[in-house]
Design an enzyme around this catalytic site. Structure first.
Site, mmCIF file in Angstrom:
data_model
loop_
_atom_site.group_PDB
_atom_site.id
_atom_site.type_symbol
_atom_site.label_atom_id
_atom_site.label_comp_id
_atom_site.label_asym_id
_atom_site.label_seq_id
_atom_site.Cartn_x
_atom_site.Cartn_y
_atom_site.Cartn_z
ATOM 1 C CG MET A 175 -6.756 9.227 -9.316
ATOM 2 S SD MET A 175 -7.106 9.219 -7.814
ATOM 3 C CE MET A 175 -7.447 7.550 -7.520
ATOM 4 C CB SER A 176 0.195 8.140 -7.379
ATOM 5 O OG SER A 176 -0.125 7.702 -6.157
ATOM 6 N N GLY A 177 -2.080 5.708 -7.623
ATOM 7 C CA GLY A 177 -2.403 3.926 -7.293
ATOM 8 C C GLY A 177 -1.804 3.952 -5.760
ATOM 9 N N GLY A 178 -1.311 4.854 -5.015
ATOM 10 C CA GLY A 178 -0.783 4.779 -3.768
ATOM 11 C C GLY A 178 -2.128 4.930 -2.804
ATOM 12 C CB VAL A 179 -2.288 4.496 0.806
ATOM 13 C CG1 VAL A 179 -3.283 4.519 1.961
ATOM 14 C CG2 VAL A 179 -1.940 2.807 0.663
ATOM 15 C CG ASP A 180 -0.463 9.108 0.985
ATOM 16 O OD1 ASP A 180 -1.049 8.779 2.133
ATOM 17 O OD2 ASP A 180 0.809 9.402 0.934
ATOM 18 C CB SER A 181 -3.537 9.554 -4.843
ATOM 19 O OG SER A 181 -3.149 8.439 -5.097
ATOM 20 C CB CYS A 184 8.606 16.026 -10.328
ATOM 21 S SG CYS A 184 7.344 14.723 -11.005
ATOM 22 N N GLY A 233 -2.655 14.035 -3.077
ATOM 23 C CA GLY A 233 -2.649 13.543 -1.687
ATOM 24 C C GLY A 233 -1.445 13.766 -0.988
ATOM 25 C CB CYS A 263 9.265 7.489 -9.852
ATOM 26 S SG CYS A 263 9.436 9.030 -10.618
#
Length: 385
Positions: free
Chosen positions: A14-20, A106, A130, A203
């Site tokens: 979970m990155s906090g973005g829309v995709d994940s 990464c 994601g 990032c």
């Protein structure tokens, strides 16, 4: 910590973005026992810069999404690992005149590796991300990596190093979706952060100023040197090869009265070499640190991408011994390819399937193109049955 009876526990990054966020929501809809995980990779200054992945506000958004979905969420500190395997090699590469691919590093050495380790600790059978890519089973039931349906967002390049046993535990819920569909779904589900923008920069360098980042962390290793034109004449000076990449045209600090491009970087002599557009084209590449699918044999006929946004070019990949006796692989293109940069990653495809790849050690001149490469478009890839 075992999964509830009859349920497959999935650890989702979970990155906090829309995709994940949408990936996690789809896994919940499918009936999985979903656990959200966020990796804390980097400490960011309070500079107001937005649009970067893995930032503190993204960790907060990831927690908001998991709360909305009603699933547990954990954050794990992996800053030391990220520094060791991504940031330090990134700095070293630029100082050595190479252009690294930190997102590949990464995924290979931090994110995917750690997710599998955490999955084992938390009793999860699978991990999910994601990424816009697909995992499909071949006729023998072996998991293989394929491009995502959305060619503009396809991220299979960044996952090329994953082996079949890893792919068998990887779920990619967005592989058959487009970015537009995912965005619309996030809005329809009213997920927190559904309208947030895309991450545009690395990032750990939200400003996009790679040269300043490297110089700040390697001040005693930066060497000034000459800028040479195509005839070897000194036409200027620079403060370090880390500020240049092959193919660069702007910000050279010299005016030759005609378009000029960086065509070579020699860290040993701290030299930046300029040339014309034609000088940027390479006939092939030598690649090392390779990973290939277990059913691939050589010579291999494939389409090869030499950077994330490169449209793959037809080529032949051959296995050879280098001067030290170690094995390396040589890519020979059918037609010259622009700006083949040492440090970047070359990934081979057959149709939508990823066959493997490695790091570019050197670009090879147009004269190095194999004569047999002319037959590539009419041949089938040499993939063992």
């Amino acid at each position: 910590m075992a999964a509830p009876a009859g349920k497959n526990r999935v650890l989702v990054a979970m990155s906090g973005g829309v995709d994940s966020s949408v990936a996690a929501a789809r896994l919940c809809d499918a009936g999985h026992d979903v656990v959200g995980v966020t990796l804390h990779l980097w400490d960011y200054p309070d500079d107001g810069v937005k649009g970067r992945c893995c930032a503190p506000e993204d960790q907060h958004d990831a927690r908001r999404v998991t709360d909305t979905l009603g699933i547990p969420h954990y954050t794990f500190d992996r800053r030391a690992l990220f520094q060791e395997h991504v940031v330090a090699p990134f700095v070293d590469a630029y100082l050595e005149g190479r252009t690294p691919s930190p997102c590949v590093s990464c995924n290979r050495s931090v994110k995917i590796r750690e997710l599998f380790a955490l999955a084992d600790r938390l009793g999860a059978e699978s991990i999910a991300t994601g990424h816009y890519a697909r995992v499909e089973r071949d006729a023998s039931g072996v998991a293989r990596l394929h491009r995502g349906r959305d060619r503009h967002k396809d991220q299979s390049y960044f996952l090329h190093m994953l082996r079949a046993h890893e792919l068998s535990r990887l779920i990619l819920p967005l592989g058959d979706a487009t970015k537009e569909e995912v965005r619309a779904e996030a809005i329809a589900r009213r997920l927190p952060g559904a309208t947030k923008g895309e991450s545009q920069e690395l990032c750990f360098i939200p400003s996009g100023r790679y040269d300043a980042f490297v110089a700040e962390r390697a001040v005693d290793r930066v060497r000034p040197g000459p800028i040479l034109d195509g005839d070897g004449r000194v036409v200027g000076a620079h403060q370090g090869v880390h500020a240049f990449t092959v193919g660069q045209r702007k910000g050279l600090g010299v005016a030759l009265g005609r378009p000029a491009f960086v065509v070579g970087l020699d860290a040993s002599s701290a030299t930046v070499k300029l040339g014309d557009e034609a000088d940027l084209h390479a006939g092939g590449a030598e690649i090392v640190d390779t990973v290939w699918d277990d059913d691939v044999s050589f010579p291999l006929v494939a389409d090869v991408r030499v950077r994330a946004r490169h449209e793959a070019a037809p080529a032949i990949v051959e296995r050879r011994r280098d001067a030290s006796g170690a094995w390396s692989f040589v890519v020979s293109f059918v037609s010259p390819v622009r700006a083949v940069s040492p440090g970047q990653v070359a990934v081979a495809y057959r149709g939508d399937r990823v066959l493997g790849g490695g790091t570019i050690r050197a670009a090879l001149p147009v004269s190095a193109m194999a004569a047999s490469a002319a037959a590539v478009p009419t041949q089938a890839a040499e993939v063992a049955p």
